[in-house]
Design an enzyme around this catalytic site. Structure first.
Site, PDB file in Angstrom:
ATOM      1  N   ASP A  46      -5.307  -6.166   6.293  1.00 47.55           N
ATOM      2  CA  ASP A  46      -6.552  -5.699   5.684  1.00 47.55           C
ATOM      3  C   ASP A  46      -7.456  -6.887   5.367  1.00 47.55           C
ATOM      4  OD1 ASP A  46      -8.431  -4.097   4.514  1.00 47.55           O
ATOM      5  OD2 ASP A  46      -7.228  -3.529   2.784  1.00 47.55           O
ATOM      6  N   TYR A  84       0.824  -1.214   0.000  1.00 44.15           N
ATOM      7  CA  TYR A  84       0.000   0.000   0.000  1.00 44.15           C
ATOM      8  C   TYR A  84       0.863   1.272   0.000  1.00 44.15           C
ATOM      9  CZ  TYR A  84      -4.221  -2.780   0.998  1.00 44.15           C
ATOM     10  OH  TYR A  84      -5.260  -3.667   0.942  1.00 44.15           O
ATOM     11  N   LYS A 119       4.482 -13.980   4.803  1.00 43.83           N
ATOM     12  CA  LYS A 119       4.620 -14.924   3.691  1.00 43.83           C
ATOM     13  C   LYS A 119       6.088 -14.899   3.257  1.00 43.83           C
ATOM     14  CE  LYS A 119       2.692 -17.595   0.546  1.00 43.83           C
ATOM     15  NZ  LYS A 119       2.110 -18.910   0.800  1.00 43.83           N
ATOM     16  N   ASP A 167      -1.312 -17.686   4.404  1.00 43.36           N
ATOM     17  CA  ASP A 167      -2.346 -18.537   3.793  1.00 43.36           C
ATOM     18  C   ASP A 167      -2.789 -19.626   4.773  1.00 43.36           C
ATOM     19  OD1 ASP A 167       0.219 -19.523   3.535  1.00 43.36           O
ATOM     20  OD2 ASP A 167       0.014 -20.174   1.457  1.00 43.36           O
ATOM     21  N   ASP A 184     -10.910  -8.609   7.625  1.00 44.38           N
ATOM     22  CA  ASP A 184     -12.248  -8.762   7.026  1.00 44.38           C
ATOM     23  C   ASP A 184     -12.698 -10.218   7.120  1.00 44.38           C
ATOM     24  OD1 ASP A 184     -12.088  -6.043   6.191  1.00 44.38           O
ATOM     25  OD2 ASP A 184     -13.244  -6.496   4.389  1.00 44.38           O
TER      26      ASP A 184
HETATM   27 MG    MG Z   1     -10.425  -3.171   4.157  1.00 50.25          MG
END
Ligand code: MG
Ligand code: NAI
Length: 326
Positions: free
Chosen positions: A223, A120, A167, A199, A227
């Site tokens: 992120d 990001y 990772k 993962d 969720d």
């Molecule tokens: Mg989000």
């Protein structure tokens, strides 16, 4: 001392849940000065700028900011706003509540997500007609700052160390640096850690969330995995977050503008109101923060509830019930 609170509702249900949280804060009769500012799709349409300079400056100077959500312009709004408060960590608790129909009611997680870099960091390029690239940035300094925060976070309470999610088997240089730096800082602070590939974490947290508590992870992983955790506890309407910097902080629900229900007055305000409780605790109003949490929890358990939680109440009904319980 008066605390200045910047209020940035943004777009969609941000316009519904943010005022609800402000109403709750106002009901506490604490000496807050609320200053509202614009950001998001609507203001971009009007002025050409999704994040007006005065909104950025307000967040950069207020004691704390309460943000709702922005639509298509989310990245143009929330990334600079996080930078305005110099936020290096995004705290995302994900836990289920009594009375809520959760996939995994035993879930009780806190994600400490790196908040400034990773994929990001904003370095994307279109090299040719065929090829686009992204540069992933991981610095030792940002990883260290996050790790120091994580060590403080887990010390002196019920948490038993933390899990580093990464990772590094594939992204050896970037996630390798992240993993090694975080682990070294933890060792220096006498904090226990374990590590899980991201993962594998996704599967393990679904099958048995109780094996995890505090999770420290890079930006994108935090992120996505938070969720995912929202799905385990009953939906995005329940997940609050705090973007914390050295001197100020910004609080926001994890969810977005929910275009499918925006304007109907039925958005669940719980995520934003719990974010407001985190704001209270951040500013040192622990008792008030606790009272808000208790009122939200009682309302989740006994109703009224919004449609995302199987009820038929409106945002206002739920907000009023929370304020009554306060
Ligand atoms: Mg989000
Ligand atoms: P979303 O979080 O807005 O919605 C996903 C689903 O969850 C929808 O079905 C929605 O109705 C439901 N939902 C979310 N919050 C809810 C609440 N408080 N009460 C009841 N139901 C709720 O994510 P989506 O649909 O992927 O994105 C919509 C827009 O929001 C996009 O334009 C995206 O860019 C933006 N967004 C902004 C964020 C921010 O400003 N921080 C974060 C995530 C998305």
């Amino acid at each position: 001392m008066t605390h200045e609170i910047a209020v940035i509702p943004g777009d969609g249900i941000g316009q519904e849940v943010t005022p609800a949280a402000v109403e709750v804060l106002e009901a506490l009769e604490i000496d807050f000065e609320f200053v509202e500012a614009e950001a998001g799709d609507a203001v971009e349409e009007e002025t050409g700028e999704a994040l007006p300079r005065e909104t950025y400056d307000l967040a950069a100077s207020a004691d704390a900011t309460l943000f709702g959500a922005a639509g298509d312009t989310a990245a143009d709004v929330i990334l600079p706003l996080r930078e305005a408060v110099d936020s290096f960590v995004n705290i995302r608790p994900a836990k289920s509540y009594p009375g809520i129909d959760a996939v995994r009611p035993e879930t009780d997680l806190v994600f400490l997500r790196e908040n400034t870099e990773g994929v990001y960091a904003g370095h994307e390029d279109r090299l040719t007609e065929d090829v686009s690239t992204l540069t992933r940035v991981v610095t030792e300094s940002a990883s260290e700052r996050l790790a120091e925060f994580a060590c403080d976070y887990v010390s002196g309470d019920e948490h038993d160390g933390f899990t580093i999610v990464h990772k590094a088997n594939v992204m050896r240089e970037t996630d390798g640096r992240f993993r090694d730096t975080v682990r070294e800082v933890a060792e220096k602070n006498g904090v226990e850690t374990d590590q899980v590939l991201m993962d594998a974490f996704a599967t393990r947290v679904c099958l048995d969330p109780e094996q995890f508590g505090v999770v420290v992870c890079p930006n994108l992983a935090g992120d996505v995995l938070s969720d995912l955790a929202a799905g385990l506890v009953g939906g995005l309407g329940l997940l609050p977050s705090a973007n914390v910097g050295p001197e100020r902080a910004l609080f926001e629900p994890v969810h977005g503008t929910a275009p499918d229900i925006a304007g109907e007055g039925v958005a669940n305000p719980a995520a934003t109101i719990i974010s407001a409780a985190m704001l209270l605790e951040y500013l040192g109003y622990d008792e008030a923060g606790d009272a808000v949490r208790t009122a939200v929890e009682a309302t989740l358990e006994h109703g009224p509830r919004t449609p995302d939680l199987g009820g038929d109440a409106t945002t206002d009904d739920v907000t009023d019930a929370i304020i009554d319980r306060l």
